[in-house]
Design a protein around this motif. Sequence first.
Motif, mmCIF file in Angstrom:
data_model
loop_
_atom_site.group_PDB
_atom_site.id
_atom_site.type_symbol
_atom_site.label_atom_id
_atom_site.label_comp_id
_atom_site.label_asym_id
_atom_site.label_seq_id
_atom_site.Cartn_x
_atom_site.Cartn_y
_atom_site.Cartn_z
ATOM 1 N N GLN A 24 9.545 -10.313 -3.233
ATOM 2 C CA GLN A 24 8.938 -10.075 -1.930
ATOM 3 C C GLN A 24 9.231 -8.659 -1.445
ATOM 4 O O GLN A 24 8.363 -7.992 -0.858
ATOM 5 C CB GLN A 24 9.475 -11.084 -0.904
ATOM 6 N N ALA A 25 10.441 -8.185 -1.708
ATOM 7 C CA ALA A 25 10.805 -6.826 -1.292
ATOM 8 C C ALA A 25 9.934 -5.791 -1.988
ATOM 9 O O ALA A 25 9.490 -4.812 -1.376
ATOM 10 C CB ALA A 25 12.279 -6.566 -1.594
ATOM 11 N N ILE A 26 9.663 -5.998 -3.282
ATOM 12 C CA ILE A 26 8.807 -5.070 -4.036
ATOM 13 C C ILE A 26 7.398 -5.071 -3.455
ATOM 14 O O ILE A 26 6.783 -4.019 -3.246
ATOM 15 C CB ILE A 26 8.781 -5.452 -5.530
ATOM 16 N N ALA A 27 6.878 -6.274 -3.173
ATOM 17 C CA ALA A 27 5.524 -6.381 -2.616
ATOM 18 C C ALA A 27 5.445 -5.723 -1.242
ATOM 19 O O ALA A 27 4.495 -4.980 -0.947
ATOM 20 C CB ALA A 27 5.120 -7.855 -2.527
ATOM 21 N N ASP A 28 6.425 -5.968 -0.393
ATOM 22 C CA ASP A 28 6.412 -5.392 0.953
ATOM 23 C C ASP A 28 6.571 -3.877 0.909
ATOM 24 O O ASP A 28 5.954 -3.149 1.699
ATOM 25 C CB ASP A 28 7.523 -6.012 1.802
ATOM 26 N N THR A 29 7.409 -3.383 0.001
ATOM 27 C CA THR A 29 7.606 -1.938 -0.123
ATOM 28 C C THR A 29 6.328 -1.269 -0.627
ATOM 29 O O THR A 29 5.929 -0.208 -0.134
ATOM 30 C CB THR A 29 8.772 -1.630 -1.086
ATOM 31 N N SER A 30 5.675 -1.902 -1.589
ATOM 32 C CA SER A 30 4.436 -1.346 -2.154
ATOM 33 C C SER A 30 3.323 -1.270 -1.117
ATOM 34 O O SER A 30 2.443 -0.405 -1.207
ATOM 35 C CB SER A 30 3.970 -2.188 -3.345
ATOM 36 N N SER A 31 3.350 -2.188 -0.148
ATOM 37 C CA SER A 31 2.279 -2.222 0.845
ATOM 38 C C SER A 31 2.668 -1.558 2.161
ATOM 39 O O SER A 31 1.935 -1.660 3.144
ATOM 40 C CB SER A 31 1.861 -3.679 1.106
ATOM 41 N N ALA A 32 3.804 -0.867 2.197
ATOM 42 C CA ALA A 32 4.225 -0.186 3.426
ATOM 43 C C ALA A 32 3.164 0.838 3.830
ATOM 44 O O ALA A 32 2.568 1.499 2.972
ATOM 45 C CB ALA A 32 5.565 0.507 3.214
ATOM 46 N N SER A 33 2.923 0.976 5.122
ATOM 47 C CA SER A 33 1.875 1.887 5.599
ATOM 48 C C SER A 33 2.205 3.346 5.316
ATOM 49 O O SER A 33 1.312 4.186 5.191
ATOM 50 C CB SER A 33 1.654 1.693 7.103
#
Length: 252
Positions: A34-43
């Motif tokens: 989840q951390a990887i996904a959230d980091t990849s989608s950071a604005s």
Amino acid sequence: MRIAAILCPVVLAAGSVAFAANGGHSAKAPRLTQAIADTSSASSERYAFQVRMTRDAFPLSLHVRGQSATRTLSVSLHMGDATMPDGTKVPGPSTAALIDGPFLYERAPSSVAARGKVRWLRLRLAELPKGSHDLKTIHALTPGPLLRVLGAARIAPYAHGARSFHGTIAYDHPTVRIGLAQLTAGLEFRGLRISAIVGADGLVHRIVLTGHTADGRTTFSLRAHLFGFGKPVHVTPPAPGTFLDPHAVPPA
């Protein structure tokens, strides 16, 4: 002069001291996934990489700093100074690139003589060919490829409930072989170990990747720091007269 000019030729020249290539598959703790996904989608984000290769006590380093948002990206590169066997110090070249709206700007490496004030090349994104090498090179210098390597690694928390993760990944995994080629000049390193730290905000803040060549004489390390998530990104494009646009219509 294109930004790729500072990577492969410079690294390979210093690495003509001959660099060379081992293996995993994916098994991640849900929290890291989840951390990887959230980091990849950071604005937006800011980042700094330090890449170091050492062969027989001869070090070669590359420093990368950048920031990115939806339609903006800027990155600067600096090769560390090199000390020759006779003790001569050779200053490392530097270069930069940025995407601002519809344009890509690339700064000539500092080792290249400039004509007058012109040090930048401006290219129109809409006119770049599909699969543009320029764009591939610049995006390879962002956290995206490294996050994909982290996502493909065999990795587990350092301890129960810990925010640090440690694992391994095969040297010939596509995320390594293709995604990190610009940072290794296409050279292969075995025994790849990767670690990451997830911050209290649930995002990946640090990644470390290490390895060595098949003969064990050359070591490799990549240390990445990701920060400034969600903060505004501002870039200042080169001033008129300091860039060349090959497709600009000359004044009548």
